[in-house]
Write an enzyme that holds these catalytic residues in place. Sequence first.
Site, PDB file in Angstrom:
ATOM      1  N   LYS A 176      31.905   3.788 -56.167  1.00 53.54           N
ATOM      2  CA  LYS A 176      30.770   2.870 -56.329  1.00 53.54           C
ATOM      3  C   LYS A 176      29.767   3.541 -57.244  1.00 53.54           C
ATOM      4  O   LYS A 176      29.687   4.775 -57.297  1.00 53.54           O
ATOM      5  CB  LYS A 176      30.111   2.600 -54.970  1.00 53.54           C
ATOM      6  CG  LYS A 176      29.317   1.317 -54.923  1.00 53.54           C
ATOM      7  CD  LYS A 176      30.240   0.135 -54.668  1.00 53.54           C
ATOM      8  CE  LYS A 176      29.495  -1.138 -54.425  1.00 53.54           C
ATOM      9  NZ  LYS A 176      30.405  -2.155 -53.831  1.00 53.54           N
TER      10      LYS A 176
HETATM   11  N1  NDP Z   1      29.776  -9.169 -56.419  1.00 52.87           N
HETATM   12  C1  NDP Z   1      30.895  -8.878 -55.784  1.00 52.87           C
HETATM   13  O1  NDP Z   1      31.996  -9.166 -56.268  1.00 52.87           O
HETATM   14  C2  NDP Z   1      30.861  -8.261 -54.434  1.00 52.87           C
HETATM   15  C3  NDP Z   1      29.693  -8.082 -53.729  1.00 52.87           C
HETATM   16  N2  NDP Z   1      29.732  -7.614 -52.437  1.00 52.87           N
HETATM   17  C4  NDP Z   1      28.514  -7.432 -51.674  1.00 52.87           C
HETATM   18  O2  NDP Z   1      27.871  -8.689 -51.459  1.00 52.87           O
HETATM   19  C5  NDP Z   1      26.451  -8.477 -51.364  1.00 52.87           C
HETATM   20  C6  NDP Z   1      25.751  -9.383 -52.351  1.00 52.87           C
HETATM   21  O3  NDP Z   1      26.211  -9.072 -53.656  1.00 52.87           O
HETATM   22  P1  NDP Z   1      26.112 -10.114 -54.863  1.00 52.87           P
HETATM   23  O4  NDP Z   1      26.140 -11.492 -54.352  1.00 52.87           O
HETATM   24  O5  NDP Z   1      27.074  -9.659 -55.877  1.00 52.87           O
HETATM   25  O6  NDP Z   1      24.661  -9.777 -55.400  1.00 52.87           O
HETATM   26  P2  NDP Z   1      23.686 -10.720 -56.248  1.00 52.87           P
HETATM   27  O7  NDP Z   1      22.736  -9.811 -56.878  1.00 52.87           O
HETATM   28  O8  NDP Z   1      24.472 -11.674 -57.079  1.00 52.87           O
HETATM   29  O9  NDP Z   1      22.963 -11.602 -55.118  1.00 52.87           O
HETATM   30  C7  NDP Z   1      22.251 -11.044 -54.057  1.00 52.87           C
HETATM   31  C8  NDP Z   1      21.561 -12.169 -53.318  1.00 52.87           C
HETATM   32  O10 NDP Z   1      20.867 -11.630 -52.194  1.00 52.87           O
HETATM   33  C9  NDP Z   1      19.534 -12.100 -52.232  1.00 52.87           C
HETATM   34  N3  NDP Z   1      18.645 -11.160 -51.562  1.00 52.87           N
HETATM   35  C10 NDP Z   1      18.252  -9.938 -51.948  1.00 52.87           C
HETATM   36  N4  NDP Z   1      17.425  -9.398 -51.043  1.00 52.87           N
HETATM   37  C11 NDP Z   1      17.312 -10.312 -50.067  1.00 52.87           C
HETATM   38  C12 NDP Z   1      16.596 -10.372 -48.857  1.00 52.87           C
HETATM   39  N5  NDP Z   1      15.816  -9.345 -48.466  1.00 52.87           N
HETATM   40  N6  NDP Z   1      16.707 -11.476 -48.095  1.00 52.87           N
HETATM   41  C13 NDP Z   1      17.482 -12.509 -48.499  1.00 52.87           C
HETATM   42  N7  NDP Z   1      18.175 -12.524 -49.606  1.00 52.87           N
HETATM   43  C14 NDP Z   1      18.089 -11.442 -50.390  1.00 52.87           C
HETATM   44  C15 NDP Z   1      19.205 -12.242 -53.697  1.00 52.87           C
HETATM   45  O11 NDP Z   1      18.071 -13.063 -53.870  1.00 52.87           O
HETATM   46  P3  NDP Z   1      17.513 -13.439 -55.326  1.00 52.87           P
HETATM   47  O12 NDP Z   1      18.562 -14.365 -55.912  1.00 52.87           O
HETATM   48  O13 NDP Z   1      16.238 -14.126 -55.032  1.00 52.87           O
HETATM   49  O14 NDP Z   1      17.393 -12.149 -56.064  1.00 52.87           O
HETATM   50  C16 NDP Z   1      20.506 -12.885 -54.184  1.00 52.87           C
HETATM   51  O15 NDP Z   1      20.520 -14.256 -53.886  1.00 52.87           O
HETATM   52  C17 NDP Z   1      26.234  -6.985 -51.589  1.00 52.87           C
HETATM   53  O16 NDP Z   1      26.212  -6.340 -50.348  1.00 52.87           O
HETATM   54  C18 NDP Z   1      27.478  -6.564 -52.358  1.00 52.87           C
HETATM   55  O17 NDP Z   1      27.781  -5.200 -52.206  1.00 52.87           O
HETATM   56  C19 NDP Z   1      30.903  -7.315 -51.839  1.00 52.87           C
HETATM   57  C20 NDP Z   1      32.085  -7.472 -52.474  1.00 52.87           C
HETATM   58  C21 NDP Z   1      32.160  -7.861 -53.872  1.00 52.87           C
HETATM   59  O1  AKG Z   2      35.765  -5.745 -57.792  1.00 51.51           O
HETATM   60  C1  AKG Z   2      35.634  -4.554 -57.600  1.00 51.51           C
HETATM   61  O2  AKG Z   2      36.274  -3.700 -58.176  1.00 51.51           O
HETATM   62  C2  AKG Z   2      34.625  -4.005 -56.620  1.00 51.51           C
HETATM   63  C3  AKG Z   2      33.906  -5.006 -55.791  1.00 51.51           C
HETATM   64  C4  AKG Z   2      32.951  -4.280 -54.903  1.00 51.51           C
HETATM   65  O3  AKG Z   2      32.131  -3.526 -55.374  1.00 51.51           O
HETATM   66  C5  AKG Z   2      33.052  -4.422 -53.460  1.00 51.51           C
HETATM   67  O4  AKG Z   2      34.047  -4.962 -52.971  1.00 51.51           O
HETATM   68  O5  AKG Z   2      32.126  -3.977 -52.755  1.00 51.51           O
END
Ligand code: NDP
Ligand code: AKG
Length: 429
Positions: free
Chosen positions: A118
């Site tokens: 990461k």
């Molecule tokens: N992207 C991926 O492929 C993957 C992501 N994840 C995990 O999923 C989670 C989200 O990632 P991802 O969707 O990519 O991130 P993004 O940055 O796309 O979205 C994050 C979201 O969380 C919201 N947010 C942030 N802080 C808060 C809070 N305090 N309360 C409520 N909402 C909040 C943000 O709000 P705002 O829009 O207003 O900024 C946004 O809507 C993380 O833990 C990440 O590690 C896991 C696997 C894969």
């Molecule tokens: O797609 C990837 O390689 C990683 C996604 C990721 O960061 C996660 O699963 O938390």
Amino acid sequence: MMKSSVKMPQPPTPAHICPMDRTCSYLQQAGSELNVDPGILAVLEKPRKVVTVSIPVKLDTGEVEVLAGHRVQHCDVLGPYKGGTRYHPSVTLQEVSSLAMLMTWKCALLGIPYGGAKGGIAIDPNQYSVGELERITRRYTSELIKDIGPAVDIPAPDMGTSAREMAWMMDTYSMNVGHSVPGIVTGKPLSVGGSKGRQQATGRGVMIVVREALAQEGKPLAGASVVVQGFGNVGGAAALLLHEAGAKVLAVSNLSGGVFAENGLDVPALYKHVVQNRGHMGNFPGGELITNEELLTLPCDVLIPAALENQITEDNALQIQAQMVAEAANGPVTLVADQMLHSRGITVLPDILANAGGVVVSYLEWVQGQSYVFWDEERVNQEMEGLMVRAYHRVYETAQQRGIPLRLAAYTLGVGRVAQALGDRGLYP
Ligand SMILES: NC(=O)C1=CN([C@@H]2O[C@H](COP(=O)(O)OP(=O)(O)OC[C@H]3O[C@@H](n4cnc5c(N)ncnc54)[C@H](OP(=O)(O)O)[C@@H]3O)[C@@H](O)[C@H]2O)C=CC1
Ligand SMILES: O=C(O)CCC(=O)C(=O)O
């Protein structure tokens, strides 16, 4: 725009919520369930490599800010290191290390030939211009040039990054080595070798795992009530796909707060509203405003934390009224809260299973890139669904056979595979 060269303060992690302690505690539990040799556990407790780089960036004002960027490579026993890149003010080396370890178990659980890594930079991307973000991303990539590579360590998007940053990373790496290397990142735009379906993949995987878990309890997804915290890449896609599948999405939220509708939100309409209102949920005509705290404790069939770590803690675990919690985010439930939810009979679908759809389609993107053959979205979704469904059922059956919670079952499968490979490769200390 950020004007000063002083780094933004990072919200401290409360002493009782140390992400690395949590991940290591689950590792130890899985190790003792499987009788893994303590020597092997000692190897797996520590990341193999930790890289911190200095990122000087010229701001639009002409001032220079110096940021710290991290990349932690936990384990590459099963294949190249793999994991996302996070831009968020809460990023610390501790957090990135814990997330890297989670990636190792996630890839092993899903049976994909990757290790875990990461990366991250402690910035709020909303405070920087697109040009500044591009300079930050390019410098970060250049500084990591000797540590990443398509057969070594393959970054992807995570919180605060997207296909745009992956294209910059791919371009910077390619410029440095003198030829195009699409396989250096996944989650990149289709124009440079990305995969169809990657953008929605994590949310789709969440929907699939929730559907399978509800079915196991004799409940159809259609009509199930769902609450989603976070409306970004993961939460937004999960809410849309769950809505499409007939679930009643009662509430969603982002940093601006949340909206709630007793009979279910019109999620596509809300999505449009949020885009048109630059991320703000307020004034959405189809729901009433609620706070993020209220959202987490709404009565529902499934609560999906899809934002940050440590959202369900010992402070609110007793107020959670969901029947099931699906960890779309990494580490949204603390160690103590996990035990509290378990003792209250609330099913927790663990992060390394529930949010694995993203890395699965990253793997499929890599496979397509290696073979120079690109699939239609239907095929990508089908392949991903097959892997997710099989993983869910393996976890469920392991939990039943051993009489353990789903999280420990998932860790047992992931850690077991890595420990076996470590022994077979002779890397035993
Ligand atoms: N992207 C991926 O492929 C993957 C992501 N994840 C995990 O999923 C989670 C989200 O990632 P991802 O969707 O990519 O991130 P993004 O940055 O796309 O979205 C994050 C979201 O969380 C919201 N947010 C942030 N802080 C808060 C809070 N305090 N309360 C409520 N909402 C909040 C943000 O709000 P705002 O829009 O207003 O900024 C946004 O809507 C993380 O833990 C990440 O590690 C896991 C696997 C894969
Ligand atoms: O797609 C990837 O390689 C990683 C996604 C990721 O960061 C996660 O699963 O938390």
